[in-house]
Design a protein around this motif. Structure first.
Motif, mmCIF file in Angstrom:
data_model
loop_
_atom_site.group_PDB
_atom_site.id
_atom_site.type_symbol
_atom_site.label_atom_id
_atom_site.label_comp_id
_atom_site.label_asym_id
_atom_site.label_seq_id
_atom_site.Cartn_x
_atom_site.Cartn_y
_atom_site.Cartn_z
ATOM 1 N N THR A 368 1.191 -1.136 -0.151
ATOM 2 C CA THR A 368 0.278 -0.040 0.130
ATOM 3 C C THR A 368 1.461 1.521 0.441
ATOM 4 O OG1 THR A 368 -0.276 -0.225 2.684
ATOM 5 C CG2 THR A 368 -1.931 -0.795 1.389
ATOM 6 N N GLY A 369 2.605 0.865 -0.368
ATOM 7 C CA GLY A 369 3.066 2.712 -0.394
ATOM 8 C C GLY A 369 3.348 2.659 -1.151
ATOM 9 N N PRO A 370 4.105 3.574 -1.189
ATOM 10 C CA PRO A 370 4.581 3.917 -3.074
ATOM 11 C C PRO A 370 4.939 3.330 -4.138
ATOM 12 C CG PRO A 370 6.139 5.379 -0.977
ATOM 13 C CD PRO A 370 5.171 4.305 -0.393
ATOM 14 N N HIS A 371 5.668 1.991 -3.581
ATOM 15 C CA HIS A 371 7.265 1.700 -4.176
ATOM 16 C C HIS A 371 5.167 0.608 -5.349
ATOM 17 C CE1 HIS A 371 10.478 2.408 -2.894
ATOM 18 N NE2 HIS A 371 9.477 1.837 -1.591
ATOM 19 N N PHE A 372 4.559 0.341 -4.714
ATOM 20 C CA PHE A 372 3.866 -0.578 -5.568
ATOM 21 C C PHE A 372 2.413 -0.747 -5.526
ATOM 22 C CE2 PHE A 372 7.153 -3.124 -4.439
ATOM 23 C CZ PHE A 372 7.374 -3.744 -5.604
ATOM 24 N N ASP A 373 2.155 0.654 -5.438
ATOM 25 C CA ASP A 373 0.409 1.678 -5.038
ATOM 26 C C ASP A 373 0.132 2.984 -6.862
ATOM 27 O OD1 ASP A 373 -2.300 1.880 -4.725
ATOM 28 O OD2 ASP A 373 -1.704 3.661 -2.565
ATOM 29 N N ALA A 374 -0.304 1.865 -7.393
ATOM 30 C CA ALA A 374 -0.507 2.406 -8.731
ATOM 31 C C ALA A 374 -1.758 3.428 -8.938
ATOM 32 C CB ALA A 374 -0.960 1.440 -9.814
ATOM 33 N N PRO A 375 -0.752 4.575 -9.721
ATOM 34 C CA PRO A 375 -2.280 5.612 -10.009
ATOM 35 C C PRO A 375 -3.683 5.679 -9.791
ATOM 36 C CG PRO A 375 -0.257 6.134 -10.869
ATOM 37 C CD PRO A 375 -0.097 4.442 -10.675
ATOM 38 N N THR A 376 -3.823 3.728 -10.876
ATOM 39 C CA THR A 376 -5.257 3.236 -10.921
ATOM 40 C C THR A 376 -6.046 2.205 -10.239
ATOM 41 O OG1 THR A 376 -3.783 1.409 -11.662
ATOM 42 C CG2 THR A 376 -4.405 2.582 -13.044
ATOM 43 N N GLY A 377 -4.583 2.011 -9.395
ATOM 44 C CA GLY A 377 -5.046 1.824 -8.149
ATOM 45 C C GLY A 377 -5.590 0.101 -8.227
ATOM 46 N N GLY A 378 -5.537 -0.848 -6.763
ATOM 47 C CA GLY A 378 -6.006 -1.964 -7.288
ATOM 48 C C GLY A 378 -5.191 -2.881 -7.373
ATOM 49 N N LEU A 379 -4.438 -3.532 -9.016
ATOM 50 C CA LEU A 379 -3.710 -4.562 -8.993
ATOM 51 C C LEU A 379 -2.232 -4.234 -8.978
ATOM 52 C CD1 LEU A 379 -4.902 -5.188 -12.654
ATOM 53 C CD2 LEU A 379 -5.352 -6.188 -10.541
ATOM 54 N N VAL A 380 -1.292 -5.056 -9.022
ATOM 55 C CA VAL A 380 -0.602 -4.558 -8.487
ATOM 56 C C VAL A 380 0.659 -4.743 -9.620
ATOM 57 C CG1 VAL A 380 1.413 -5.252 -6.358
ATOM 58 C CG2 VAL A 380 -1.145 -5.850 -6.096
ATOM 59 N N PRO A 381 1.484 -3.671 -9.646
ATOM 60 C CA PRO A 381 2.543 -4.034 -10.360
ATOM 61 C C PRO A 381 3.727 -4.637 -10.375
ATOM 62 C CG PRO A 381 2.392 -0.901 -10.253
ATOM 63 C CD PRO A 381 1.619 -2.529 -9.059
ATOM 64 N N SER A 382 4.152 -4.793 -11.557
ATOM 65 C CA SER A 382 5.182 -5.567 -11.222
ATOM 66 C C SER A 382 6.554 -5.384 -10.962
ATOM 67 C CB SER A 382 5.535 -6.516 -13.101
ATOM 68 O OG SER A 382 5.689 -5.336 -14.502
ATOM 69 N N TYR A 383 6.338 -3.956 -11.148
ATOM 70 C CA TYR A 383 8.277 -4.081 -10.235
ATOM 71 C C TYR A 383 7.895 -2.305 -9.764
ATOM 72 C CZ TYR A 383 12.809 -2.058 -10.802
ATOM 73 O OH TYR A 383 13.833 -0.830 -10.347
ATOM 74 N N ASP A 384 8.658 -1.721 -9.071
ATOM 75 C CA ASP A 384 8.860 -0.725 -8.304
ATOM 76 C C ASP A 384 8.361 0.510 -9.006
ATOM 77 O OD1 ASP A 384 9.200 1.060 -6.461
ATOM 78 O OD2 ASP A 384 11.547 0.667 -5.706
#
Length: 473
Positions: A368-384
């Motif tokens: 839920t922090g800045p490394h993985f909380d994407a602007p679109t919300g929800g789905l988790v990015p594959s990289y920092d």
């Protein structure tokens, strides 16, 4: 897909499919389980799986991936079980029919009816029936020589739970349990290259996250094959900006060719690339718990599997957990040091039951922090998102994938983090529909990337739409 075209295709499918197929398509006629919007999404997901079914298994994509892929089939079975438990069993059994005598489940099972030019590396590159003969490759089925993440036992257990009566009638668990046990024995025996109790991967394709920045340092040690020595069929179906570079692809080809020349023998091969991946090992742990549950169902001793799951969990935390960064790290066995990059692989261990509390809280904070909380919300990015190698569109270097987000959603529920899990589920279903069941999405804009009508996206959509009441492992 326009409604009129979809309606015609649905009717056509009903007329062509045999009896079992008609039972699958009957989902399209069922009344809405909750809201009409959910039924529309369910119908769309079911149609993708029906269209991608070959008669014995499901291709990930009719364009980009025309054969059977290992961990794809496991995720597909998890979704197919909501349409037909029998077909989900067949999905897994068709994959296990290509298992090697040493226990490995190959990452591709090739369809002999598909032209070699449709995908590279093709059967004539891997030469499994010849080069892998001493390692136990099947003589009658061409496969690759490497593996993919061991999510299969989890899939088999969930398939059984969906329709236990059908499973028992067909003897599903007695057939698959010995094969899945042999698969895990292979990973925990011949692939414990670091001596610390974890399974190692020896090619970037094995952890499933092909060109993650986590492999960059290790790959830089590899002399790539010349571009003239291979042909990239993937670029016919995807934009080059979305795919691995030619340089990286040359390194993949070199590693695979070297393994082939060693007869795919882990006892004698000299691995220029060998890492311990947190996601790969987390899925092995969960699948060990699944094997224990299967053994209990069959009134067989399951203690071996629970003990192995416990040892693996301790090794995972001891060797790969970074308390300061609050994420699991890849360990490069070349120098026995952790890799500095943060990737989604380091969050997937949330799926492991019985983690220490500080690990669960740390992963939650990182997610839920800045490394993985994407602007679109929800789905988790594959990289920092803040990492130096982040690329929102290039394969596994930033895009958000549906299968990894499904695993994290499941992990959050495992540890009672329902609010965070609900957020991923809501985003997953919305993005799956909006993207046309895309392979992955741009985490900054939500735009679908890669192949559309992708099987595991559709399958896991069905799973998230269903009433998942199976007991925890």
């Amino acid at each position: 897909m326009p409604p009129d075209r979809g309606s015609r295709r649905s009717s056509l499918l009903r007329s062509r499919l045999p009896q079992e197929g008609r039972r699958v398509t009957s989902l399209l006629d069922r009344p809405a389980p909750t809201a009409p919007a959910d039924l529309t999404l369910r119908r769309g997901a079911a149609r993708v799986l029906i269209d991608n079914w070959t008669g014995v298994s499901t291709v990930p994509s009719r364009t980009l991936y025309p054969h059977q892929w290992s961990w794809d089939s496991a995720f597909i079975a998890i979704g197919l079980r909501h349409l037909s438990a029998r077909r989900a069993q067949q999905e897994l059994e068709s994959l296990l029919n290509a298992q090697w005598a040493d226990g490995r489940i190959p990452h591709i099972v090739f369809n002999p009816a598909v032209a070699h030019s449709a995908y590279f590396p093709s059967p004539d590159f891997w030469q499994s029936s010849h080069a892998g003969r001493k390692s136990g490759a099947p003589a009658a089925t061409e496969t690759s020589g490497i593996v993919q993440p061991p999510v299969h036992a989890l899939a088999a257990w969930l398939v059984h739970l969906t329709d236990p009566a059908e499973s028992r009638r067909r003897g599903f668990l007695p057939r698959v349990l010995p094969r899945l046990t042999a698969w895990h024995d292979y990973l925990l025996g011949r692939r414990d290259l670091g001596g610390g109790g974890l399974a190692a991967v020896v090619h970037p394709w094995e952890p499933g996250m092909d060109n993650s920045p986590c492999w960059d340092t290790a790959l830089h040690r590899i002399q790539p094959s010349a571009p003239s020595g291979f042909r990239r069929a993937d670029l016919h179906h995807g934009h080059p900006a979305d795919r691995p570079t030619d340089l990286d692809y040359g390194r993949y080809v070199r590693l695979a060719a070297d393994y082939r020349e060693a007869g795919y023998d882990d006892r004698t091969a000299r691995f220029a690339f060998a890492v311990e991946d947190p996601s790969f090992n987390a899925l092995l742990i969960v699948s060990e718990w699944a094997l224990a549950a299967m053994a209990q169902e069959l009134a067989m001793p399951g203690r071996r599997h629970t003990e192995r799951a416990g040892r693996l969990t301790r090794a995972l935390v001891d060797r790969l957990w970074d308390e300061e960064a609050r994420i699991f790290r890849v360990r490069d066995l070349h120098d026995d040091r952790p890799v500095a990059e943060r990737s989604v692989s380091g969050l997937i261990p949330l799926v492991v039951p019985h983690l220490p509390d500080q690990v669960i809280h740390g992963l939650r904070a990182t997610l839920t922090g800045p490394h993985f909380d994407a602007p679109t919300g929800g789905l988790v990015p594959s990289y920092d998102l803040t990492g130096p190698a982040f690329d929102a569109t290039r394969y596994w270097r930033g895009p958000a994938w549906f299968n990894t987000s499904w695993l994290i959603e499941r992990g959050l529920r495992t540890h009672g983090l329902a609010c965070e899990a609900d957020r991923i589920r809501t985003s997953f279903l919305g993005q799956a529909e909006q993207s046309g069941f895309a392979e992955y999405i741009d985490p900054s804009t939500g735009t679908g990337r890669g192949a559309q009508n992708f099987s595991w996206t559709a399958a896991l959509t069905l799973d998230l739409l269903s009433d998942r009441t199976e007991p925890p492992l």
